[in-house]
Structures are given as structure tokens and as C-alpha cells.
Design a protein around this motif. Structure first.
Motif, short mmCIF file in Angstrom:
data_model
loop_
_atom_site.label_atom_id
_atom_site.label_comp_id
_atom_site.label_asym_id
_atom_site.label_seq_id
_atom_site.Cartn_x
_atom_site.Cartn_y
_atom_site.Cartn_z
N THR A 54 1.17 -5.02 -12.12
CA THR A 54 2.08 -5.80 -11.34
C THR A 54 3.07 -5.14 -10.82
N PHE A 55 4.04 -5.76 -10.02
CA PHE A 55 5.10 -5.39 -9.42
C PHE A 55 6.36 -5.80 -10.28
N ASP A 56 6.76 -4.53 -11.02
CA ASP A 56 7.76 -4.68 -11.78
C ASP A 56 9.02 -3.65 -11.74
N LEU A 57 9.92 -4.03 -12.01
CA LEU A 57 11.22 -3.33 -11.63
C LEU A 57 11.47 -1.92 -12.59
N ILE A 58 11.04 -2.07 -14.01
CA ILE A 58 11.12 -1.17 -14.88
C ILE A 58 10.35 -0.03 -14.43
N TYR A 59 9.01 -0.13 -13.77
CA TYR A 59 8.28 0.94 -13.26
C TYR A 59 8.92 1.35 -12.25
N GLU A 269 8.27 0.34 1.61
CA GLU A 269 8.22 1.48 0.67
C GLU A 269 8.05 1.06 -0.85
N ALA A 270 8.54 -0.10 -1.13
CA ALA A 270 8.26 -0.72 -2.31
C ALA A 270 6.71 -0.97 -2.71
N ARG A 271 6.33 -1.83 -1.41
CA ARG A 271 4.71 -2.20 -1.54
C ARG A 271 3.96 -0.76 -1.65
N LYS A 272 4.13 0.10 -1.12
CA LYS A 272 3.43 1.36 -1.31
C LYS A 272 3.58 1.96 -2.48
N LEU A 273 4.71 1.98 -3.19
CA LEU A 273 4.51 2.50 -4.43
C LEU A 273 4.03 1.57 -5.48
N VAL A 274 4.40 0.35 -5.50
CA VAL A 274 3.21 -0.64 -5.95
C VAL A 274 1.79 -0.50 -5.89
N SER A 275 1.52 -0.29 -4.80
CA SER A 275 0.08 -0.12 -4.26
C SER A 275 -0.57 1.07 -5.20
N LYS A 276 0.16 2.24 -5.07
CA LYS A 276 -0.35 3.35 -5.66
C LYS A 276 -0.43 2.94 -7.36
#
Length: 336
Positions: A54-59, A269-276
Motif C-alpha cells: 500500500t501507499f504508506d508514510l512509514i515505508y 516522485e512519491a508514486r514512483k517510490l510506491v510503484s517500486k
């Protein structure tokens, strides 16, 4: 300095047992297999946290290095099903959890030891918290069409249930004629395509994949329903962890607040990190928006207290907004 935990009354013990039973259903995390209370790893304090796709701020905070320079680190315990996150946090099986406000309110009302410590996601028109999809050939185009149909959503007791039921009633829909079934967000699209549900409520990031599905069309988002009042998805912590490790709680809240502000400033940029991280094709990853500095405000909490009382899920006056949250550990709140 550690403070002794308060004595647990018989009523509260029973409430915690009830919460524990709910929490352990449907997840591999059990009390017998829980890590010891001691959370120090060398000179670091670790906190137990789910590792979900999921899209999560901890990660994101970890990926961005915002835990560096602190003595606090996440200890990922594996995947935990969404409906179990708040019950598990309320009994200390995990130390932090991110799920919607009504689940926390219900846990507190049942005697759970849990507190919201940071605001989370917010709904914008261009970045809604959840979206509503149907098949293009379903014949469903307006709320009244949902009578006699089945809606798939990620859990009872949270935003998808209460925001939706509140809005449907406002539109003249007999909610008793609508069936609801729990489907994880990452499975909801396929369940809808296959005809096992008639409408799917899907949260980001997976709602982006449904937006690209040729068989589906989006009818609404939660922004259309309530302009985002019910869309705050906060971060909560177990009370004992808060009492024993206040500096660690401050580290976590500070790190995720920094990450939230970074996401707001750098959504692509956040979407790219979550995608990976979750191995989801970039074009399918819906963005998230977050409350600035993650400072908690009372209207989204009061909204759900009112909803739960209206739905008969909470005795009137049993809990107040002050019982649910604290901004004590957020340095941005103090600055404000």
C-alpha cells in the motif's frame, strides 16, 4: 522513564479479550507468537508495523531516510489484513497502525488502549481517498440503481462503509436493500470485472489500476460524496508503547510528517517510490495527498463520532474527540 501500566479492570480485561479475538481472526499474527515486550535492538527502539502492499508514510519515511539520526526503526511483521490493523494496535500486537477514524473510536469505546497520534491522508478532488467503480455494462448510473446490488469494500466499520451509507441515505437509497461484502483493495477490481460484485469501492493506490480497466467506469469519489470530510486516514499507536517510548513516538510522528509534506510537494516522485515498493505498474498507482504536517484537527473525528452514534454503533456521549487523539508528539503542532 518507564511508568507502570495502570491496573486493568475486569470490564476492560473482557473488552481487550473481545478485541483480541477480533484481531486474531483472519491473520497469522497471534498472541502466542508475539515478540517480547522489550523492543530495544542494540541502541535502537523498534516498533512493530505491518508490511502491506500500500501507499504508506512509514515505508516512505524509511526510503527517504527520515529515521536516520533517530533511535527508532520499524520492525515489519509481515502482511496484516486491513480489518485487523486497529484491533491489533489496540491490544499491542502491533505498535502503530494506519486505518480510518471510526475504527479507532470503536476500539476506544470497547476499552482498547489506543490513541491517534498523527493525521494521515486527506481527500482532494484530484486525489480522492477512495473511488467508486462499476462495470460499463452494469446499467448502474445513479445511487438508486444500487438497491438489490452488491458493493465490495475493504472492511466494515471504516470509511467505505459509513461514508457510503451516509451518502446513499441522503440520496434516498434504502441501504437495507444493498448488500456489502469485504474484498481487499488489491482484489476489488478483478472481483468487480468477474461479476461477483456490482460496485467496488477502491482506495489508492489500487484505484488507479481500476481507472485503466477497459471493462470499468468510475461513477464517483469520496470527494463527490462529502468533499473529503470523512477521508482522513490517521496513524494510531498502542497506549503502552506511547507510555513506555514517548521519544520513539515523537520520532515516528516527526518522520512521517516530513514524509507527508514531501509527498505533497513531490507527488510524482512519491508514486514512483510506491510503484517500486509494491510492484505495481507506475501508471496504475494513484497518488495520495496528506494533511499538512499531519496535525490532527477535530472535525474529521467528530464527523465519525456523529456517524457512529447515528448508526447505533456508539452510545451517545460515550466518547469525545479528546479521548481519540493527541498532537503531543507532533513538533509541527507545537510550533503552530
Amino acid at each position: 522513564m518507564n511508568h507502570p501500566a495502570p491496573a486493568v479492570s475486569r470490564a476492560r480485561r473482557n473488552a481487550l479479550v473481545k478485541l483480541g479475538s477480533l484481531a486474531l481472526a483472519g491473520t497469522g499474527v497471534g498472541l502466542l507468537g508475539a515478540p517480547a515486550i522489550v523492543r530495544a535492538a542494540g541502541d535502537k527502539v523498534t516498533f512493530k508495523y505491518p508490511l502491506n502492499p500500500t501507499f504508506d508514510l512509514i515505508y516512505l519515511a524509511e526510503d527517504l531516510g527520515y529515521f536516520e539520526g533517530t533511535n527508532t526503526r520499524p520492525n515489519y511483521i509481515g502482511r496484516v489484513s486491513s480489518p485487523q490493523i486497529i484491533p491489533l494496535t489496540s491490544i499491542g500486537e502491533i505498535d502503530f497502525g494506519s486505518r480510518m477514524v471510526p475504527l479507532v473510536i470503536s476500539a476506544v469505546a470497547a476499552g482498547g488502549d489506543i490513541k491517534v497520534v498523527a493525521a494521515g491522508g486527506k481527500t482532494l478532488e484530484e486525489a480522492p481517498h477512495m473511488k467508486y467503480f462499476v462495470r460499463k455494462d452494469s446499467g448502474i448510473s445513479k445511487p438508486k440503481d444500487l438497491e438489490g446490488k452488491t458493493i465490495g469494500f475493504n472492511s466494515y466499520g471504516a470509511c467505505a462503509e459509513f461514508v457510503t451509507k451516509t451518502w446513499l441515505r441522503q440520496q434516498g437509497v434504502d441501504v437495507n436493500k444493498v448488500s456489502f461484502v469485504v474484498i481487499p483493495d488489491d482484489k476489488a477490481e478483478q472481483t468487480l470485472v468477474s461479476g461477483n460484485t456490482d460496485l467496488a469501492i477502491i482506495h489508492a493506490p489500487f484505484s488507479g489500476r481500476a481507472d485503466h480497466a477497459p471493462e470499468l467506469t468510475r461513477l464517483w469519489s469520496d470527494y463527490d460524496l462529502d468533499k473529503g470530510l470523512g477521508g482522513m486516514a490517521p496513524y494510531s499507536a498502542h497506549g503502552k508503547f506511547i507510555r513506555e517510548h514517548p521519544e520513539a513516538v515523537r520520532d515516528v510522528v516527526t518522520a512521517i510528517a516530513k514524509a507527508a509534506n514531501w509527498v505533497n510537494a513531490n507527488p510524482e516522485e512519491a508514486r514512483k517510490l510506491v510503484s517500486k515498493r509494491i510492484n505495481l505498474q507506475l501508471e496504475f498507482v494513484d497518488r495520495y495527498a496528506y494533511v499538512e504536517d499531519l496535525v490532527i484537527t477535530e472535525p474529521p473525528i467528530q464527523y465519525y463520532i456523529d456517524v457512529l452514534e447515528r448508526e447505533g454503533k456508539l452510545a451517545k456521549g460515550k466518547v469525545s474527540t479528546k479521548d481519540i487523539y493527541t498532537n503531543e508528539f507532533n513538533p509541527y503542532a507545537k510550533a503552530a
